[in-house]
Design a protein around this motif. Structure first.
Motif, PDB file in Angstrom:
ATOM      1  N   GLU A  58      34.870  28.955  40.497  1.00 56.83           N
ATOM      2  CA  GLU A  58      35.564  28.610  39.277  1.00 56.83           C
ATOM      3  C   GLU A  58      34.563  28.492  38.166  1.00 56.83           C
ATOM      4  O   GLU A  58      33.712  27.770  38.605  1.00 56.83           O
ATOM      5  CB  GLU A  58      36.539  27.550  39.391  1.00 56.83           C
ATOM      6  CG  GLU A  58      37.525  27.802  40.424  1.00 56.83           C
ATOM      7  CD  GLU A  58      38.629  28.758  39.980  1.00 56.83           C
ATOM      8  OE1 GLU A  58      38.819  29.048  39.103  1.00 56.83           O
ATOM      9  OE2 GLU A  58      39.493  28.972  41.003  1.00 56.83           O
ATOM     10  N   ARG A 103      38.428  25.037  42.973  1.00 57.75           N
ATOM     11  CA  ARG A 103      39.808  24.786  42.212  1.00 57.75           C
ATOM     12  C   ARG A 103      40.271  23.587  41.922  1.00 57.75           C
ATOM     13  O   ARG A 103      40.731  23.293  40.794  1.00 57.75           O
ATOM     14  CB  ARG A 103      40.657  25.731  43.287  1.00 57.75           C
ATOM     15  CG  ARG A 103      42.245  25.649  42.686  1.00 57.75           C
ATOM     16  CD  ARG A 103      43.021  26.538  43.606  1.00 57.75           C
ATOM     17  NE  ARG A 103      42.505  27.889  43.591  1.00 57.75           N
ATOM     18  CZ  ARG A 103      43.228  29.151  43.033  1.00 57.75           C
ATOM     19  NH1 ARG A 103      44.634  28.978  42.534  1.00 57.75           N
ATOM     20  NH2 ARG A 103      42.883  30.285  43.072  1.00 57.75           N
ATOM     21  N   HIS A 110      37.854  33.057  37.387  1.00 60.98           N
ATOM     22  CA  HIS A 110      38.025  32.812  38.607  1.00 60.98           C
ATOM     23  C   HIS A 110      37.444  34.022  39.246  1.00 60.98           C
ATOM     24  O   HIS A 110      37.914  35.229  39.011  1.00 60.98           O
ATOM     25  CB  HIS A 110      39.588  32.689  39.177  1.00 60.98           C
ATOM     26  CG  HIS A 110      39.618  32.706  40.831  1.00 60.98           C
ATOM     27  ND1 HIS A 110      39.251  31.833  41.538  1.00 60.98           N
ATOM     28  CD2 HIS A 110      40.155  33.644  41.509  1.00 60.98           C
ATOM     29  CE1 HIS A 110      39.400  32.055  42.813  1.00 60.98           C
ATOM     30  NE2 HIS A 110      40.059  33.106  42.763  1.00 60.98           N
TER      31      HIS A 110
END
Length: 228
Positions: A149, A82, A142
């Motif tokens: 990701e 992330r 995602h």
């Protein structure tokens, strides 16, 4: 009286042996050619970090049925997937907000949603080449199950927001690639950056070092920005 002429059956046998020989040679040549073509379409390691424990590797291959080459770099990053994808998005916004950007005289975020982003970019090229223009759509993915990701991008010239072609600019017709960040131990990521393009008539000895440098700079940028 001995007939020294070769009989028809004898001639046929010799002809058959010669024909089989040529056929085998042709099959072996075809097989060798097929193996070479197959090898060109597999990932080939072309560059690796010289450290005792390499921090990156670069591979390349040809894409079947196209004129495109594909390059990728792999390496670990000391940040989560992330955080890594956030650094990528932040770089796009920083470029768009830099009004004195010498590398990109024009860098606009034309459209943005939760899962995609459209940019229009003019890249300054050295004289005597024309500046290049790119219209690129980024797609963000995602995966909640594996927690990776990913961002993929592709040229997008059919958008209504794209300005008409200009004789002063050279359009980059194909601009494709992706970043994928996979979680590994201790809140770190395995990063894979892939780019696809048509080298046209550019020789490999010129293309490969340029692309390798480009990929390394991208990986270094993600590492640096996520370590702050």
């Amino acid at each position: 009286m001995n007939d020294k002429n070769i009989s028809i059956p004898g001639f046929s046998l010799i002809f058959a042996v010669v024909l089989i020989g040529f056929s085998l040679k042709s099959c072996i040549s075809s097989r060798d050619l097929s193996i070479k073509e197959w090898e060109k379409r597999q990932w080939q390691l072309i560059k690796v970090d010289k450290n005792d424990e390499p921090t990156w590797k670069v591979h390349k291959r040809e894409l079947v049925g196209t004129n495109l080459m594909e390059y990728k770099i792999e390496g670990d990053i000391k940040s989560s997937p992330r955080e890594s994808i956030s650094a990528f998005k932040r770089d796009i916004r920083n470029q768009a907000n830099d009004l004195k950007n010498k590398k990109y005289p024009v860098y606009e975020i034309v459209d943005e949603s939760k899962d995609s982003l459209l940019t229009y970019v003019i890249h300054k090229e050295p004289f005597p080449f024309k500046n290049t223009e790119m219209s690129v759509r980024y797609y963000f993915v995602h995966d909640s199950e594996s927690n990776f990701e990913e961002v993929r991008w592709k040229e997008t010239w059919e958008e209504s927001s794209v300005p008409p072609p200009s004789k002063k600019l050279s359009r980059v017709q194909i601009f494709r690639g992706s970043w994928r960040f996979l979680p590994i131990l201790n809140n770190q990521s395995r990063a894979v950056n892939i780019v696809q393009f048509n080298p046209k008539k550019m020789p490999q000895w010129l293309v490969t070092p340029m692309v390798t440098k480009f990929l390394r700079k991208g990986l270094d940028y993600i590492r640096e920005t996520t370590s702050k």
